[in-house]
Design a protein around this motif. Sequence first.
Motif, PDB file in Angstrom:
ATOM      1  N   ARG A 252      -5.925 -28.271  12.308  1.00  0.00           N
ATOM      2  CA  ARG A 252      -5.847 -28.606  13.581  1.00  0.00           C
ATOM      3  C   ARG A 252      -7.137 -28.761  14.252  1.00  0.00           C
ATOM      4  N   TYR A 253      -7.980 -27.978  14.081  1.00  0.00           N
ATOM      5  CA  TYR A 253      -9.127 -28.233  14.633  1.00  0.00           C
ATOM      6  C   TYR A 253      -9.768 -29.500  14.467  1.00  0.00           C
TER       7      TYR A 253
ATOM      8  N   LEU B 229     -14.456 -28.141   4.964  1.00  0.00           N
ATOM      9  CA  LEU B 229     -13.438 -27.299   5.852  1.00  0.00           C
ATOM     10  C   LEU B 229     -12.953 -26.139   4.899  1.00  0.00           C
ATOM     11  N   ARG B 230     -13.200 -26.015   3.737  1.00  0.00           N
ATOM     12  CA  ARG B 230     -12.881 -24.742   2.949  1.00  0.00           C
ATOM     13  C   ARG B 230     -14.273 -23.872   2.830  1.00  0.00           C
ATOM     14  N   LYS B 231     -15.206 -24.449   3.442  1.00  0.00           N
ATOM     15  CA  LYS B 231     -16.469 -23.473   3.219  1.00  0.00           C
ATOM     16  C   LYS B 231     -16.305 -22.426   4.304  1.00  0.00           C
ATOM     17  N   HIS B 232     -16.900 -21.489   3.946  1.00  0.00           N
ATOM     18  CA  HIS B 232     -17.233 -20.105   5.267  1.00  0.00           C
ATOM     19  C   HIS B 232     -18.568 -20.093   5.647  1.00  0.00           C
ATOM     20  N   SER B 233     -19.025 -21.261   6.276  1.00  0.00           N
ATOM     21  CA  SER B 233     -20.335 -21.310   6.587  1.00  0.00           C
ATOM     22  C   SER B 233     -20.280 -22.173   8.074  1.00  0.00           C
ATOM     23  N   ASN B 234     -21.475 -21.986   8.780  1.00  0.00           N
ATOM     24  CA  ASN B 234     -21.652 -22.799  10.036  1.00  0.00           C
ATOM     25  C   ASN B 234     -21.411 -24.462   9.645  1.00  0.00           C
ATOM     26  N   ASP B 235     -21.502 -24.921   8.361  1.00  0.00           N
ATOM     27  CA  ASP B 235     -21.387 -26.114   8.337  1.00  0.00           C
ATOM     28  C   ASP B 235     -19.908 -26.872   8.623  1.00  0.00           C
ATOM     29  N   ASN B 236     -19.021 -25.888   8.575  1.00  0.00           N
ATOM     30  CA  ASN B 236     -17.670 -25.926   8.959  1.00  0.00           C
ATOM     31  C   ASN B 236     -17.368 -25.919  10.453  1.00  0.00           C
ATOM     32  N   PRO B 237     -17.171 -26.584  11.055  1.00  0.00           N
ATOM     33  CA  PRO B 237     -16.927 -26.682  12.627  1.00  0.00           C
ATOM     34  C   PRO B 237     -16.179 -25.487  13.073  1.00  0.00           C
TER      35      PRO B 237
ATOM     36  N   LEU C  72     -16.755 -26.420  22.707  1.00  0.00           N
ATOM     37  CA  LEU C  72     -16.875 -25.129  22.049  1.00  0.00           C
ATOM     38  C   LEU C  72     -17.850 -24.955  21.104  1.00  0.00           C
ATOM     39  N   GLU C  73     -18.279 -26.007  20.561  1.00  0.00           N
ATOM     40  CA  GLU C  73     -19.273 -26.061  19.505  1.00  0.00           C
ATOM     41  C   GLU C  73     -20.627 -26.136  20.313  1.00  0.00           C
ATOM     42  N   SER C  74     -20.821 -26.556  21.373  1.00  0.00           N
ATOM     43  CA  SER C  74     -22.034 -26.582  22.133  1.00  0.00           C
ATOM     44  C   SER C  74     -22.016 -25.115  22.867  1.00  0.00           C
ATOM     45  N   LEU C  75     -20.958 -24.575  23.147  1.00  0.00           N
ATOM     46  CA  LEU C  75     -20.810 -22.971  23.418  1.00  0.00           C
ATOM     47  C   LEU C  75     -21.532 -22.038  22.404  1.00  0.00           C
ATOM     48  N   ALA C  76     -20.843 -22.319  21.264  1.00  0.00           N
ATOM     49  CA  ALA C  76     -21.229 -21.536  20.058  1.00  0.00           C
ATOM     50  C   ALA C  76     -22.731 -21.548  19.877  1.00  0.00           C
ATOM     51  N   SER C  77     -23.327 -23.108  19.937  1.00  0.00           N
ATOM     52  CA  SER C  77     -24.751 -23.050  19.729  1.00  0.00           C
ATOM     53  C   SER C  77     -25.585 -22.237  20.904  1.00  0.00           C
ATOM     54  N   ALA C  78     -25.341 -22.331  22.124  1.00  0.00           N
ATOM     55  CA  ALA C  78     -25.647 -21.570  23.051  1.00  0.00           C
ATOM     56  C   ALA C  78     -25.647 -20.206  22.855  1.00  0.00           C
TER      57      ALA C  78
ATOM     58  N   TYR D 259     -15.028 -22.924  11.522  1.00  0.00           N
ATOM     59  CA  TYR D 259     -15.665 -21.521  11.146  1.00  0.00           C
ATOM     60  C   TYR D 259     -16.836 -21.176  12.032  1.00  0.00           C
ATOM     61  N   TYR D 260     -17.530 -22.176  12.707  1.00  0.00           N
ATOM     62  CA  TYR D 260     -18.825 -22.063  13.270  1.00  0.00           C
ATOM     63  C   TYR D 260     -18.210 -21.524  14.761  1.00  0.00           C
ATOM     64  N   VAL D 261     -17.072 -21.965  15.331  1.00  0.00           N
ATOM     65  CA  VAL D 261     -16.755 -21.612  16.587  1.00  0.00           C
ATOM     66  C   VAL D 261     -16.001 -20.361  16.791  1.00  0.00           C
ATOM     67  N   GLN D 262     -14.978 -20.039  15.589  1.00  0.00           N
ATOM     68  CA  GLN D 262     -14.467 -18.925  15.507  1.00  0.00           C
ATOM     69  C   GLN D 262     -15.326 -17.817  15.172  1.00  0.00           C
ATOM     70  N   TYR D 263     -16.103 -18.026  14.372  1.00  0.00           N
ATOM     71  CA  TYR D 263     -17.333 -17.041  13.932  1.00  0.00           C
ATOM     72  C   TYR D 263     -18.038 -16.358  15.132  1.00  0.00           C
ATOM     73  N   ALA D 264     -18.183 -17.144  16.241  1.00  0.00           N
ATOM     74  CA  ALA D 264     -18.856 -17.044  17.578  1.00  0.00           C
ATOM     75  C   ALA D 264     -17.917 -16.105  18.127  1.00  0.00           C
ATOM     76  N   HIS D 265     -16.668 -16.356  18.217  1.00  0.00           N
ATOM     77  CA  HIS D 265     -15.645 -15.368  18.751  1.00  0.00           C
ATOM     78  C   HIS D 265     -15.589 -14.204  18.254  1.00  0.00           C
ATOM     79  N   ALA D 266     -15.484 -13.869  16.796  1.00  0.00           N
ATOM     80  CA  ALA D 266     -15.407 -12.841  16.020  1.00  0.00           C
ATOM     81  C   ALA D 266     -16.765 -12.107  16.340  1.00  0.00           C
ATOM     82  N   ARG D 267     -18.005 -12.825  16.442  1.00  0.00           N
ATOM     83  CA  ARG D 267     -19.124 -11.961  16.594  1.00  0.00           C
ATOM     84  C   ARG D 267     -19.043 -11.147  17.804  1.00  0.00           C
ATOM     85  N   LEU D 268     -18.745 -11.992  18.994  1.00  0.00           N
ATOM     86  CA  LEU D 268     -18.530 -11.322  20.281  1.00  0.00           C
ATOM     87  C   LEU D 268     -17.622 -10.069  20.405  1.00  0.00           C
TER      88      LEU D 268
END
Length: 603
Positions: free
Chosen positions: A448-449, A467-475, A546-552, A477-486
């Motif tokens: 969906r994303y 899209l199968r990567k668990h890394s910040n290269d995967n958009p 959301l990607e710019s928010l994750a970057s910030a 994952y990058y956004v969801q990881y920011a939420h999980a980190r918070l």
Amino acid sequence: MYRRSSVGTRCRIVVNSVTTWGAGACRPADEWPYLTHARGRDQVALRIRRVTPAALADLVRASAKQVLSSRGLDHAVLPDPVTIERPRNPEHGDYATNLALQVAKKVGLAPRDFAQALADELAGTDGIASVEIAGPGFLNLRLAADAQGEVVRRVLAAGDAYGTGAALAGRVINLEFVSANPTGPIHLGGTRWAAVGDALGRLLTAQGAKVTREYYFNDAGAQIDRFVGSLVAAAKGEPAPENGYAGAYLSDIAAEVIRQEPSALSQPEVERDEIFRRVGVDLMFSEIKKSLHEFGTDFDVYFHEDSLHASGAVDRAVAHLKETGSLYAKDGAWWLRTTEHGDDKDRVVIKNDGVPAYIAGDIAYLRDKRERGFNLCIYMLGADHHGYIARLKAAAAAMGDDPDVVEVLIGQMVNLVSDGKPVRMSKRAGTVITMDDLVEVVGVDAARYELTRYSVDSTLDIDLDLLRKHSNDNPVYYVQYAHARLCSLRRNAADLGIADGDPGDADLSLLTLPREGDLIRTIGEFPSVLTKAAELREPHRVARYLESLASAYHKFYDVARVLPQGDEEATPLTHARLTLCDAARQVFANGLALLGVSAPERM
């Protein structure tokens, strides 16, 4: 008469009375949605209500009106709204405007002179720390830390509702999307519309519109006849007929038809085909609805094309068009003047054998939507339907309607790539890649994303390996990881005995680091992003935001230690940063929800 307030720097634009708005005066305070007013004994003062781009645009425009009016100059030249942007270089300030360059020469002023007068008018306003003139007349604004902090409090006070608005209040929208033929599983093009259409429906609703999500079930016409013929062939163990459908799914459905109707193949041809039509189409559509539901896309209405013919709606619509002279006869057929609305040729509505053409159903369907009370009908169609824009608008005009009640969005193709090579065949469908194939490989969230983060105007190549990567290269994952980190940050705070505090108690003026300000300003842009995304029908703006928010957020976290270490005690700065992080977490959750993507608390 205008004068500066004598009650402190909070009040910059003051009039003697709310009843004396003259030709050169600012409009009343209630006409500035982001400014508020304070009443004294004999004056009303406008002041900024919230520090956001929209609020600053109102403030700058009101201040520019004051400058021009005080000099007897025409303020009608001022744009509405004023453009406020984030400078690419943070050293140039928090926000910038080129208003002086746009306006000065129109009123006979030098741009830098007008910029200086505007800077003087803005200087000292509550929430504005400084105003600088750059180049030929740009204004760079720096905000006060405590004023920026109000954005954080507003986010936490609004919670799930932060970002919503009323820009589309009063619009009753029929949003039709996917509407794939019920002859096979949903292919990638339909999957793209399932993701984008559902996200768009959420966006429009968030802006105050009443939205009905509708699926137009094409259960009439030649494609259904070919589907039935293919099912019968599969039940007999024969190859699919010419122009028929192929794939393992047909054998599965044919077997289920036989299970439910064991004598189907022994019936006369007409009765046999009717059984396969009735049972087989229903089974296929049930599979489609199941796939959509598992993908997170559900509809309010499933409208059957066949009902338009069975109810006489098509005949009534055609009769109405004939009575009003909207159709003309030629070569034994009846034609609609679609060229008047940009089509390359007029379209046949009733063929010379008296059978309605496909567009006749479209006309009856649009008429039905309007009779159900929709004042905007949005169609989301595939790349091969570009001609439908003119046809549907012509249909609206022929019924005496405004063509703009019809809005058609055209989506381009989707391709899958793995190991640098195109993926072309589905295990089940045989000839196309399906929604279920994509979900099986990357999951619902990633699918969906990825499908919503690009404009539908462009062809999309999906890199399955990425899209199968668990890394910040995967958009995603990058956004969801920011939420999980918070979320993890708040759990760690609880482990240290730092409880959730009242946002109103946090001293947000302590958030003075550049990265803190950048994160706050990015959070504050969320409502305007949603408004623009809904207005332009572009959900991809939310994903990119959301990607710019994750970057910030990640840049903030790299330079600002949030939690105490070792034997350190929590400080007011600790609480201020935790409050900021709570606001960021809320915005991530809200944005992901609009895209129909989960916001995991642990990854």
